[in-house]
Scaffold this active site. Structure first.
Site, PDB file in Angstrom:
ATOM      1  N   ASP A   1       0.870  -1.175   0.000  1.00  0.00           N
ATOM      2  CA  ASP A   1       0.000   0.000   0.000  1.00  0.00           C
ATOM      3  C   ASP A   1       0.914   1.234   0.000  1.00  0.00           C
ATOM      4  OD1 ASP A   1      -1.623   2.125   0.728  1.00  0.00           O
ATOM      5  OD2 ASP A   1      -2.547   1.082   2.423  1.00  0.00           O
ATOM      6  N   ILE A   2       0.791   2.051  -1.011  1.00  0.00           N
ATOM      7  CA  ILE A   2       1.702   3.193  -1.164  1.00  0.00           C
ATOM      8  C   ILE A   2       1.573   4.196  -0.006  1.00  0.00           C
ATOM      9  CG2 ILE A   2       0.233   4.733  -2.572  1.00  0.00           C
ATOM     10  CD1 ILE A   2       2.762   5.088  -4.411  1.00  0.00           C
TER      11      ILE A   2
ATOM     12  N   ASN B   1      -7.087  12.549 -10.783  1.00  0.00           N
ATOM     13  CA  ASN B   1      -7.854  12.933 -11.990  1.00  0.00           C
ATOM     14  C   ASN B   1      -7.722  14.446 -12.157  1.00  0.00           C
ATOM     15  OD1 ASN B   1     -10.158  14.294 -10.616  1.00  0.00           O
ATOM     16  ND2 ASN B   1     -10.486  12.245  -9.802  1.00  0.00           N
TER      17      ASN B   1
ATOM     18  N   GLY C   1      -9.841   4.270  -5.844  1.00  0.00           N
ATOM     19  CA  GLY C   1      -8.522   3.655  -6.007  1.00  0.00           C
ATOM     20  C   GLY C   1      -7.456   4.257  -5.116  1.00  0.00           C
TER      21      GLY C   1
ATOM     22  N   ASP D   1      -6.064   7.103  -5.303  1.00  0.00           N
ATOM     23  CA  ASP D   1      -6.366   8.514  -5.017  1.00  0.00           C
ATOM     24  C   ASP D   1      -7.165   8.619  -3.703  1.00  0.00           C
ATOM     25  OD1 ASP D   1      -6.644  11.252  -5.386  1.00  0.00           O
ATOM     26  OD2 ASP D   1      -8.014  11.099  -7.096  1.00  0.00           O
TER      27      ASP D   1
ATOM     28  N   SER E   1      -2.715   4.623 -14.070  1.00  0.00           N
ATOM     29  CA  SER E   1      -3.688   4.315 -15.144  1.00  0.00           C
ATOM     30  C   SER E   1      -4.110   2.852 -15.248  1.00  0.00           C
ATOM     31  CB  SER E   1      -3.186   4.768 -16.534  1.00  0.00           C
ATOM     32  OG  SER E   1      -3.356   6.156 -16.699  1.00  0.00           O
ATOM     33  N   THR E   2      -3.533   1.964 -14.436  1.00  0.00           N
ATOM     34  CA  THR E   2      -3.832   0.530 -14.641  1.00  0.00           C
ATOM     35  C   THR E   2      -5.037   0.032 -13.849  1.00  0.00           C
ATOM     36  OG1 THR E   2      -2.401  -0.298 -12.877  1.00  0.00           O
ATOM     37  CG2 THR E   2      -1.371   0.062 -15.030  1.00  0.00           C
ATOM     38  N   GLY E   3      -5.724   0.939 -13.156  1.00  0.00           N
ATOM     39  CA  GLY E   3      -6.926   0.559 -12.417  1.00  0.00           C
ATOM     40  C   GLY E   3      -8.157   1.019 -13.176  1.00  0.00           C
TER      41      GLY E   3
ATOM     42  N   TYR F   1      -8.674   3.535 -14.958  1.00  0.00           N
ATOM     43  CA  TYR F   1      -8.415   4.068 -16.297  1.00  0.00           C
ATOM     44  C   TYR F   1      -8.075   2.995 -17.339  1.00  0.00           C
ATOM     45  CZ  TYR F   1      -8.807   8.973 -14.798  1.00  0.00           C
ATOM     46  OH  TYR F   1      -9.265  10.190 -14.343  1.00  0.00           O
TER      47      TYR F   1
HETATM   48  N1  AR6 Z   1      -1.405   1.624  -2.935  1.00  0.00           N
HETATM   49  C1  AR6 Z   1      -0.818   1.370  -4.127  1.00  0.00           C
HETATM   50  N2  AR6 Z   1      -1.505   1.110  -5.257  1.00  0.00           N
HETATM   51  C2  AR6 Z   1      -2.844   1.114  -5.179  1.00  0.00           C
HETATM   52  C3  AR6 Z   1      -3.548   1.388  -3.973  1.00  0.00           C
HETATM   53  C4  AR6 Z   1      -2.768   1.655  -2.821  1.00  0.00           C
HETATM   54  N3  AR6 Z   1      -3.320   1.933  -1.637  1.00  0.00           N
HETATM   55  N4  AR6 Z   1      -4.879   1.319  -4.234  1.00  0.00           N
HETATM   56  C5  AR6 Z   1      -5.017   0.998  -5.543  1.00  0.00           C
HETATM   57  N5  AR6 Z   1      -3.792   0.865  -6.116  1.00  0.00           N
HETATM   58  P1  AR6 Z   1      -6.427   3.536  -9.820  1.00  0.00           P
HETATM   59  P2  AR6 Z   1      -6.071   4.982 -12.372  1.00  0.00           P
HETATM   60  C6  AR6 Z   1      -3.418   0.531  -7.497  1.00  0.00           C
HETATM   61  O1  AR6 Z   1      -7.768   3.043 -10.243  1.00  0.00           O
HETATM   62  O2  AR6 Z   1      -6.273   3.738 -13.136  1.00  0.00           O
HETATM   63  C7  AR6 Z   1      -9.343   7.444  -9.225  1.00  0.00           C
HETATM   64  O3  AR6 Z   1     -10.723   7.467  -8.941  1.00  0.00           O
HETATM   65  C8  AR6 Z   1      -4.389  -0.261  -8.335  1.00  0.00           C
HETATM   66  O4  AR6 Z   1      -4.260  -1.647  -8.077  1.00  0.00           O
HETATM   67  O5  AR6 Z   1      -6.261   4.007  -8.435  1.00  0.00           O
HETATM   68  O6  AR6 Z   1      -4.918   5.879 -12.743  1.00  0.00           O
HETATM   69  C9  AR6 Z   1      -8.810   8.798  -9.637  1.00  0.00           C
HETATM   70  O7  AR6 Z   1      -9.464   9.848  -8.953  1.00  0.00           O
HETATM   71  C10 AR6 Z   1      -3.947   0.090  -9.750  1.00  0.00           C
HETATM   72  O8  AR6 Z   1      -2.957  -0.830 -10.198  1.00  0.00           O
HETATM   73  O9  AR6 Z   1      -5.926   4.757 -10.779  1.00  0.00           O
HETATM   74  C11 AR6 Z   1      -9.093   8.818 -11.101  1.00  0.00           C
HETATM   75  O10 AR6 Z   1     -10.404   9.232 -11.385  1.00  0.00           O
HETATM   76  C12 AR6 Z   1      -3.276   1.456  -9.604  1.00  0.00           C
HETATM   77  O11 AR6 Z   1      -3.241   1.727  -8.204  1.00  0.00           O
HETATM   78  C13 AR6 Z   1      -8.912   7.384 -11.526  1.00  0.00           C
HETATM   79  O12 AR6 Z   1      -9.158   6.605 -10.361  1.00  0.00           O
HETATM   80  C14 AR6 Z   1      -4.020   2.563 -10.301  1.00  0.00           C
HETATM   81  O13 AR6 Z   1      -5.422   2.372 -10.141  1.00  0.00           O
HETATM   82  C15 AR6 Z   1      -7.504   7.094 -11.972  1.00  0.00           C
HETATM   83  O14 AR6 Z   1      -7.438   5.796 -12.472  1.00  0.00           O
END
Ligand code: AR6
Length: 170
Positions: A13-14, A27, A35, A37, A124-126, A128
């Protein structure tokens, strides 16, 4: 994936990382979200959102591929670098360049803020939808290219929250 001894890959967890700066996959509104964020704003607390609001008042959010820096608030990290990854959308548009810019602009801001250690999520891998292997290749290539020319950043940690990202980066 071929790594560099200044790039580390971990699962976790970052928000728990003890580094100078953690990067947020934000975003364009900078007002938080789901996610990583959501996790960063919850752990960082109101000071992070206050700084984001100031940035929004000054420059009206953050464009895709760009990055801004705020306090780390209650986090161990001194700073949060918020960057906005591209929505994958079937790979249409310049998603490769935009994802590359996220890593590059975050590293530039980190050096301006005198950070020696920085942790990235898999931008972007969640939500997005960027394919994880393709995103990992861009992340590693961009970070490597940057740190090869910049010795002020000592360590870059790529934090994988899910197994699939971990397996493509190992
Ligand atoms: N620590 C590290 N990585 C994480 C954590 C954490 N606590 N939680 C999730 N991830 P995402 P995006 C990973 O969806 O695709 C938001 O609503 C997760 O497994 O968080 O860039 C923003 O406000 C994935 O591999 O971000 C934007 O609207 C990675 O973080 C949108 O999501 C990115 O997933 C951005 O989408």
């Amino acid at each position: 994936m071929v790594m560099n001894n200044r790039i580390k890959v971990i699962k976790g967890d970052i928000t728990k990382c003890n580094v100078d700066a953690i990067v947020n996959a934000a975003n364009t509104s900078l007002m938080g979200g789901g996610g990583v964020d959501g996790a960063i704003h919850r752990a960082g607390g109101p000071a992070v959102l206050e700084d984001c609001r100031r940035i929004v008042a000054r420059q009206g959010g953050c464009k895709t591929g760009q990055a801004v820096v705020t306090t780390g608030g209650n986090l161990l990290a001194k700073f949060v670098i918020h960057t906005v990854g591209p929505v994958y959308n079937g790979g249409k548009g310049n998603v490769v360049e935009l994802l590359k810019s996220c890593y590059l602009n975050s590293l530039l801001l980190a050096t301006e803020s005198k950070c020696k250690t920085i942790a990235f999520p898999n931008i972007s891998t969640g939500i997005y939808g960027y394919p994880k292997l393709a995103a990992a290749e861009i992340a590693v290539a961009t970070v490597k290219e940057f740190i090869d020319k910049n010795d002020r950043i000592e360590t870059v940690i790529l934090v994988c929250f899910d197994e699939e990202n971990l397996s493509v980066l190992m």
